[in-house]
Scaffold this active site. Structure first.
Site, PDB file in Angstrom:
ATOM      1  N   GLU A 284     -88.127  24.470  57.444  1.00  0.00           N
ATOM      2  CA  GLU A 284     -86.950  25.198  56.757  1.00  0.00           C
ATOM      3  C   GLU A 284     -87.136  25.148  55.183  1.00  0.00           C
ATOM      4  OE1 GLU A 284     -84.859  27.353  58.145  1.00  0.00           O
ATOM      5  OE2 GLU A 284     -84.833  26.637  60.213  1.00  0.00           O
ATOM      6  N   CYS A 318     -80.958  27.641  49.402  1.00  0.00           N
ATOM      7  CA  CYS A 318     -82.219  28.293  49.701  1.00  0.00           C
ATOM      8  C   CYS A 318     -82.234  29.855  50.074  1.00  0.00           C
ATOM      9  CB  CYS A 318     -82.839  27.513  51.200  1.00  0.00           C
ATOM     10  SG  CYS A 318     -81.134  27.489  52.249  1.00  0.00           S
TER      11      CYS A 318
HETATM   12  P1  NAD Z   1     -88.001  18.599  48.250  1.00  0.00           P
HETATM   13  O1  NAD Z   1     -89.219  19.349  49.209  1.00  0.00           O
HETATM   14  O2  NAD Z   1     -88.264  17.880  47.089  1.00  0.00           O
HETATM   15  O3  NAD Z   1     -87.315  17.441  49.280  1.00  0.00           O
HETATM   16  C1  NAD Z   1     -86.815  17.784  50.753  1.00  0.00           C
HETATM   17  C2  NAD Z   1     -87.019  16.425  51.422  1.00  0.00           C
HETATM   18  O4  NAD Z   1     -88.203  16.264  51.829  1.00  0.00           O
HETATM   19  C3  NAD Z   1     -86.308  15.109  50.616  1.00  0.00           C
HETATM   20  O5  NAD Z   1     -85.564  14.256  51.345  1.00  0.00           O
HETATM   21  C4  NAD Z   1     -87.720  14.465  50.159  1.00  0.00           C
HETATM   22  O6  NAD Z   1     -87.097  13.182  50.084  1.00  0.00           O
HETATM   23  C5  NAD Z   1     -88.274  14.625  51.464  1.00  0.00           C
HETATM   24  N1  NAD Z   1     -89.906  14.661  51.023  1.00  0.00           N
HETATM   25  C6  NAD Z   1     -90.431  15.076  49.779  1.00  0.00           C
HETATM   26  N2  NAD Z   1     -91.718  14.715  49.893  1.00  0.00           N
HETATM   27  C7  NAD Z   1     -92.118  14.550  51.249  1.00  0.00           C
HETATM   28  C8  NAD Z   1     -93.304  14.028  51.839  1.00  0.00           C
HETATM   29  N3  NAD Z   1     -94.419  14.206  51.220  1.00  0.00           N
HETATM   30  N4  NAD Z   1     -93.142  13.586  53.356  1.00  0.00           N
HETATM   31  C9  NAD Z   1     -91.889  13.707  53.944  1.00  0.00           C
HETATM   32  N5  NAD Z   1     -90.552  13.856  53.064  1.00  0.00           N
HETATM   33  C10 NAD Z   1     -90.765  14.339  51.805  1.00  0.00           C
HETATM   34  O7  NAD Z   1     -86.828  19.586  48.360  1.00  0.00           O
HETATM   35  P2  NAD Z   1     -85.494  19.485  47.490  1.00  0.00           P
HETATM   36  O8  NAD Z   1     -85.664  19.527  45.908  1.00  0.00           O
HETATM   37  O9  NAD Z   1     -84.634  18.142  48.028  1.00  0.00           O
HETATM   38  O10 NAD Z   1     -84.604  20.780  47.997  1.00  0.00           O
HETATM   39  C11 NAD Z   1     -84.827  22.062  47.282  1.00  0.00           C
HETATM   40  C12 NAD Z   1     -85.785  23.005  48.345  1.00  0.00           C
HETATM   41  O11 NAD Z   1     -85.456  22.993  49.779  1.00  0.00           O
HETATM   42  C13 NAD Z   1     -85.938  24.355  48.059  1.00  0.00           C
HETATM   43  O12 NAD Z   1     -87.288  24.735  47.809  1.00  0.00           O
HETATM   44  C14 NAD Z   1     -84.894  25.066  48.894  1.00  0.00           C
HETATM   45  O13 NAD Z   1     -85.120  26.396  49.115  1.00  0.00           O
HETATM   46  C15 NAD Z   1     -85.327  24.207  50.086  1.00  0.00           C
HETATM   47  N6  NAD Z   1     -84.457  24.470  51.186  1.00  0.00           N
HETATM   48  C16 NAD Z   1     -84.334  25.214  52.258  1.00  0.00           C
HETATM   49  C17 NAD Z   1     -83.593  25.317  53.102  1.00  0.00           C
HETATM   50  C18 NAD Z   1     -83.915  26.085  54.349  1.00  0.00           C
HETATM   51  O14 NAD Z   1     -83.215  26.267  55.250  1.00  0.00           O
HETATM   52  N7  NAD Z   1     -84.907  27.268  54.341  1.00  0.00           N
HETATM   53  C19 NAD Z   1     -82.439  24.715  53.161  1.00  0.00           C
HETATM   54  C20 NAD Z   1     -82.263  23.872  51.827  1.00  0.00           C
HETATM   55  C21 NAD Z   1     -83.067  23.872  51.109  1.00  0.00           C
END
Ligand code: NAD
Length: 528
Positions: A284, A318
């Site tokens: 997602e 998102c």
């Molecule tokens: P992010 O990608 O920085 O982090 C998301 C999660 O992934 C966090 O828990 C983070 O610690 C973890 N993470 C980061 N690197 C990782 C790795 N290498 N391996 C495993 N886990 C890892 O995102 P963010 O800044 O927390 O959130 C914003 C983003 O999330 C935006 O792009 C938004 O569009 C997206 N988002 C999407 C949805 C959806 O349903 N499509 C919903 C909410 C947010």
């Protein structure tokens, strides 16, 4: 060595809370003791003295509100181990009985909707109404999951062989890893966890590092319900960085499914690692959501939808509306009305009545917004309103911004996680759809029109290429009843309602022969 800490009398010095608000909130959430960031159930908080501290901040003030001990590799390991062990028995609990557990979780969430929503506001910065909305989503998905627990249907079909019966059934899959983003600190966990639990799976949750307190609060609520049911290990928590705990999860073959919510860049990496071990992923990822306004649209309706979609959660959903594609004949009028509405948006303390937009999540997000605005200007964008940071309000405030944008500017293809709205113009519907689809992401989309034919074309196979497409409804604010997710770089995952539950189970095809003969399929004769 790990030290298992009983809740009673657990040391309070792990969290340094400031201000009466936080203490009062925790009291209302019935959280008397504070704990390290790993847990397997009511008596399962894990304190590893080697765990690094993670500070959590109130983005509205910059004030530190908590300090949590993160999971070490050993703590992570014992949490996953507990999830594996519990799965062995949980999968054999009848699904409707699993539903009763989730029904009680929903009731517990109803009781704490107000303080939990306020905690979301305090730690993440979304306005209180949206914080409560997030908890309401948790309650809604619990209701959905309870009904689902009696409807995990498989199909039957007719065999080509006489005296044979064929059907499919769905079995629990295993412990599921849930990695969530900062912007929905509690709801996205519930979309996954409530469904996974009725499907017979256990879960291990790693929240985003900006919002550990919300996750700990949820775990406390879950623990109370678990204790009532004599359970532990169904819902588990591990707090830690993405590069540490997160990568451990995506590489961990004890977790047959990892549901990852986050940015495209991190999701791509996670997906590669999960695929390498042939695990299953629900992705997602980021969106870049467009909204078309046609020449016959109800502009007042469109205006309200755009305002909520673009400014809500300070542009950090998102599903945030990021691109308006307006028919040339109404574009100037719509833009003028939007600018006027933006000028009236009250920015400030998200806990205060009347405030529509709170802070961004942290100062890094503010820097990224300002950098994006520089790029936007360099690529020909004209800022019509907003575009500045507001340090007098706090460290993380920016103004919601509208930009008149050349449609071919490369920056339009990117998701800037901030309240920046691009306005572009079109002449013909197919041109609007082409502009709409010309981005790598494919999450949510909308058209505002009063013309049925236009609406149907937008929803057709040659219309929007997104996972979600709405007519006279904005891009953000989905209900839980449908599958939630997007196409292209958004990752193709589906969560929440509809038949998304199938992703949390394994399908088994069964053939039963009661004929006493052994006819082969396709009429094959083999031997005598
Ligand atoms: P992010 O990608 O920085 O982090 C998301 C999660 O992934 C966090 O828990 C983070 O610690 C973890 N993470 C980061 N690197 C990782 C790795 N290498 N391996 C495993 N886990 C890892 O995102 P963010 O800044 O927390 O959130 C914003 C983003 O999330 C935006 O792009 C938004 O569009 C997206 N988002 C999407 C949805 C959806 O349903 N499509 C919903 C909410 C947010």
């Amino acid at each position: 060595m790990l030290r298992l800490v009983r809740l009673a009398g657990c040391a309070l010095d792990l969290w340094r809370m400031r201000g009466a608000t936080m203490v009062a909130l925790l009291e209302r959430l019935k959280i008397k003791d504070v704990n390290p960031g790993a847990c397997t159930g009511p008596d399962g908080w894990i304190a590893d003295p080697r765990g690094e501290r993670l500070d959590s901040f109130n983005p509205a003030t910059g004030e530190r509100i908590a300090s949590v001990v993160q999971a070490t590799p050993a703590a992570y390991d014992s949490v996953v181990q507990r999830a594996v062990e519990r799965f062995r028995t949980w999968q054999m609990v009848p699904a409707p009985k699993r539903g009763q557990f989730i029904r009680d979780l929903g009731s517990a969430l109803r009781e704490v909707k107000e303080p939990l929503g306020q905690l979301v506001t305090l730690e993440m910065g979304k306005i209180t109404a949206e914080g409560w909305g997030e908890v309401q989503e948790m309650i809604d998905i619990c209701d959905f999951a309870v009904g689902l627990s009696r409807q995990l249907y498989g199909v039957t079909t007719h065999s080509e062989r006489p005296g044979h019966r064929m059907y499919e059934q769905w079995h629990p899959l295993g412990p599921v890893g849930i990695i969530t983003a900062f912007n929905f600190p509690v709801a996205v966990w519930s979309w996954n966890a409530a469904i996974a639990a009725v499907c017979g799976d256990t879960t291990v949750w790693k929240p985003a590092s900006a919002v550990p307190l919300c996750a700990i609060a949820v775990q406390h609520i879950v623990n109370r319900v678990s204790a009532d049911h004599g359970l532990d290990g169904v819902f588990n928590l591990v707090i830690g960085p993405g590069t540490g705990v997160g990568e451990r999860m995506v590489n961990d073959s004890r977790l047959p499914l990892v549901s990852f919510t986050g940015s495209v860049i991190q999701g791509r990496r996670a997906a590669e690692l999960i695929a390498r071990r042939l695990g299953r992923a629900i992705l997602e990822l980021g969106g870049n959501n467009g909204l078309i306004v046609t020449e016959d649209a109800d502009l007042a309706l469109a205006l309200r939808a755009i305002l909520f979609g673009a400014v809500g959660t300070a542009g950090q959903r998102c599903t945030t509306t990021r691109r308006i594609i307006a028919h040339r004949t109404i574009a100037a009028d719509l833009t003028r009305r939007l600018v006027k509405a933006y000028e009236q948006v009250t920015i400030g303390d998200p806990t205060k009545d009347g405030v529509l937009m709170g802070p961004l999540v942290d100062e890094q997000a503010v820097e990224a917004t300002i950098a994006a605005l520089d790029t936007i200007r360099a690529q020909g964008g004209e800022v019509l309103v907003g575009g500045r940071r507001r340090p007098e309000l706090g460290p993380c405030f920016v103004e919601p911004t509208i930009v008149q944008m050349p449609r071919q500017a490369p920056v339009v293809r990117e998701e800037t996680f901030a309240p920046i709205l691009y306005v572009m113009e079109y002449d013909a519907l197919d041109e609007a759809i082409a502009i709409h689809n010309a981005v790598p992401q494919g999450l949510s989309s909308a058209i505002f029109t009063t013309n049925l034919l236009t609406a149907e074309r937008f929803l057709s196979a040659i219309g929007s290429d997104c996972g979600m497409a709405n007519v006279n409804v904005g891009t953000s604010g989905a209900e839980i009843g449908l599958g939630f997710g997007g196409e292209k770089e958004t990752g193709g995952g589906r969560e929440s309602g509809s038949d998304a539950w199938k992703l949390y189970m394994r399908r088994q095809s069964n053939v039963i022969n009661w004929s006493g003969e052994l006819p082969l399929a396709q009429g094959i004769e083999f031997g005598s």
